[in-house]
Design an enzyme around this catalytic site. Sequence first.
Site, PDB file in Angstrom:
ATOM      1  N   LYS A   3       0.821  -1.212   0.000  1.00 15.21           N
ATOM      2  CA  LYS A   3       0.000   0.000   0.000  1.00 15.21           C
ATOM      3  C   LYS A   3       0.864   1.277   0.000  1.00 15.21           C
ATOM      4  O   LYS A   3       2.065   1.226   0.287  1.00 15.21           O
ATOM      5  CB  LYS A   3      -0.936  -0.022   1.212  1.00 15.21           C
ATOM      6  N   TYR A  43     -11.856  -1.921  -4.230  1.00 14.91           N
ATOM      7  CA  TYR A  43     -12.425  -2.158  -2.897  1.00 14.91           C
ATOM      8  C   TYR A  43     -13.954  -2.057  -2.888  1.00 14.91           C
ATOM      9  O   TYR A  43     -14.550  -1.819  -1.839  1.00 14.91           O
ATOM     10  CB  TYR A  43     -11.827  -1.164  -1.897  1.00 14.91           C
ATOM     11  N   PHE A  51     -15.772   3.151   6.438  1.00 16.14           N
ATOM     12  CA  PHE A  51     -14.396   3.551   6.155  1.00 16.14           C
ATOM     13  C   PHE A  51     -14.070   3.583   4.665  1.00 16.14           C
ATOM     14  O   PHE A  51     -12.921   3.850   4.274  1.00 16.14           O
ATOM     15  CB  PHE A  51     -13.414   2.615   6.882  1.00 16.14           C
ATOM     16  N   ARG A  79      -1.760 -14.671   4.426  1.00 17.05           N
ATOM     17  CA  ARG A  79      -2.459 -13.943   5.502  1.00 17.05           C
ATOM     18  C   ARG A  79      -1.733 -14.131   6.839  1.00 17.05           C
ATOM     19  O   ARG A  79      -1.699 -13.221   7.667  1.00 17.05           O
ATOM     20  CB  ARG A  79      -3.928 -14.352   5.556  1.00 17.05           C
ATOM     21  N   ARG A  96       2.669  -6.642   8.781  1.00 20.80           N
ATOM     22  CA  ARG A  96       1.921  -5.504   9.343  1.00 20.80           C
ATOM     23  C   ARG A  96       2.482  -5.078  10.702  1.00 20.80           C
ATOM     24  O   ARG A  96       2.514  -3.886  11.018  1.00 20.80           O
ATOM     25  CB  ARG A  96       0.433  -5.843   9.426  1.00 20.80           C
ATOM     26  N   ASN A 106      -2.237   0.210   6.715  1.00 20.68           N
ATOM     27  CA  ASN A 106      -1.724  -1.079   7.200  1.00 20.68           C
ATOM     28  C   ASN A 106      -0.795  -1.812   6.236  1.00 20.68           C
ATOM     29  O   ASN A 106      -0.709  -3.032   6.251  1.00 20.68           O
ATOM     30  CB  ASN A 106      -2.879  -1.974   7.676  1.00 20.68           C
ATOM     31  N   HIS A 109      -1.991  -5.501   1.464  1.00 20.45           N
ATOM     32  CA  HIS A 109      -3.276  -6.181   1.294  1.00 20.45           C
ATOM     33  C   HIS A 109      -3.011  -7.587   0.775  1.00 20.45           C
ATOM     34  O   HIS A 109      -2.137  -7.785  -0.068  1.00 20.45           O
ATOM     35  CB  HIS A 109      -4.144  -5.427   0.276  1.00 20.45           C
ATOM     36  N   GLU A 120      -8.572 -10.343  -8.260  1.00 21.64           N
ATOM     37  CA  GLU A 120      -7.648  -9.237  -7.984  1.00 21.64           C
ATOM     38  C   GLU A 120      -6.409  -9.301  -8.894  1.00 21.64           C
ATOM     39  O   GLU A 120      -5.892  -8.264  -9.325  1.00 21.64           O
ATOM     40  CB  GLU A 120      -7.278  -9.231  -6.495  1.00 21.64           C
TER      41      GLU A 120
HETATM   42  P1  CMP Z   1      -7.359  -4.675   3.562  1.00 21.95           P
HETATM   43  O1  CMP Z   1      -6.892  -6.039   3.901  1.00 21.95           O
HETATM   44  O2  CMP Z   1      -6.703  -4.004   2.401  1.00 21.95           O
HETATM   45  O3  CMP Z   1      -8.943  -4.705   3.288  1.00 21.95           O
HETATM   46  C1  CMP Z   1      -9.777  -3.587   3.496  1.00 21.95           C
HETATM   47  C2  CMP Z   1      -9.072  -2.462   4.192  1.00 21.95           C
HETATM   48  O4  CMP Z   1      -9.890  -1.477   4.799  1.00 21.95           O
HETATM   49  C3  CMP Z   1      -8.269  -3.030   5.344  1.00 21.95           C
HETATM   50  O5  CMP Z   1      -7.159  -3.750   4.839  1.00 21.95           O
HETATM   51  C4  CMP Z   1      -7.964  -1.785   6.166  1.00 21.95           C
HETATM   52  O6  CMP Z   1      -6.752  -1.177   5.810  1.00 21.95           O
HETATM   53  C5  CMP Z   1      -9.085  -0.814   5.776  1.00 21.95           C
HETATM   54  N1  CMP Z   1      -9.879  -0.403   6.920  1.00 21.95           N
HETATM   55  C6  CMP Z   1     -10.011   0.858   7.358  1.00 21.95           C
HETATM   56  N2  CMP Z   1     -10.825   0.904   8.415  1.00 21.95           N
HETATM   57  C7  CMP Z   1     -11.209  -0.348   8.682  1.00 21.95           C
HETATM   58  C8  CMP Z   1     -12.063  -0.945   9.659  1.00 21.95           C
HETATM   59  N3  CMP Z   1     -12.671  -0.214  10.609  1.00 21.95           N
HETATM   60  N4  CMP Z   1     -12.229  -2.273   9.618  1.00 21.95           N
HETATM   61  C9  CMP Z   1     -11.616  -3.014   8.670  1.00 21.95           C
HETATM   62  N5  CMP Z   1     -10.811  -2.511   7.707  1.00 21.95           N
HETATM   63  C10 CMP Z   1     -10.603  -1.186   7.725  1.00 21.95           C
END
Ligand code: CMP
Length: 133
Positions: A3, A43, A51, A79, A96, A106, A109, A120
């Site tokens: 990211k 997304y 969010f 994961r 992470r 974070n 992904h 994806e």
């Molecule tokens: P990712 O695995 O890329 O999938 C969705 C992303 O939404 C997640 O990582 C987080 O970085 C982002 N995100 C932001 N806020 C939240 C939240 N409250 N709960 C879950 N994902 C969140």
Amino acid sequence: MIKPDAVAAGNSGAILKQIEEAGFEIVALKMARLSDVYASQFYEIHADRPFYKMLVDFMSSGKIIAAVLKKTNAVVDFRTLIGSTNPENADAGTIRKLYAKSLEYNAIHGSDSDENALIEAGFFFSNFERFSK
Ligand code: CMP
């Protein structure tokens, strides 16, 4: 996908090294900057979440690195390698835990299923951009 926070911090090389050392083969790789439209599309599954807008703004804020990875049990093992979505809950040594700043920023992904991994991968790469061995 690495990211924008991790790319901007100069951590992409270390992250790719950790991925390779964990036994993943890099089948496809590219740097890109997602437009607002592409980040929204990637997304889309989260479109109803509170969010979503913040996520799209962040994901289109700078360069990302997209990769297709190959390994037996790749989705589950990746994961495990990247750790919990929220770095506060991530195990020591995970990507992470090492590089993410927060739940929002974070660092990385990973696809959550084989089905979504295919979708994806197709989002970023055509078939002739994917090489194995
Ligand atoms: P990712 O695995 O890329 O999938 C969705 C992303 O939404 C997640 O990582 C987080 O970085 C982002 N995100 C932001 N806020 C939240 C939240 N409250 N709960 C879950 N994902 C969140």
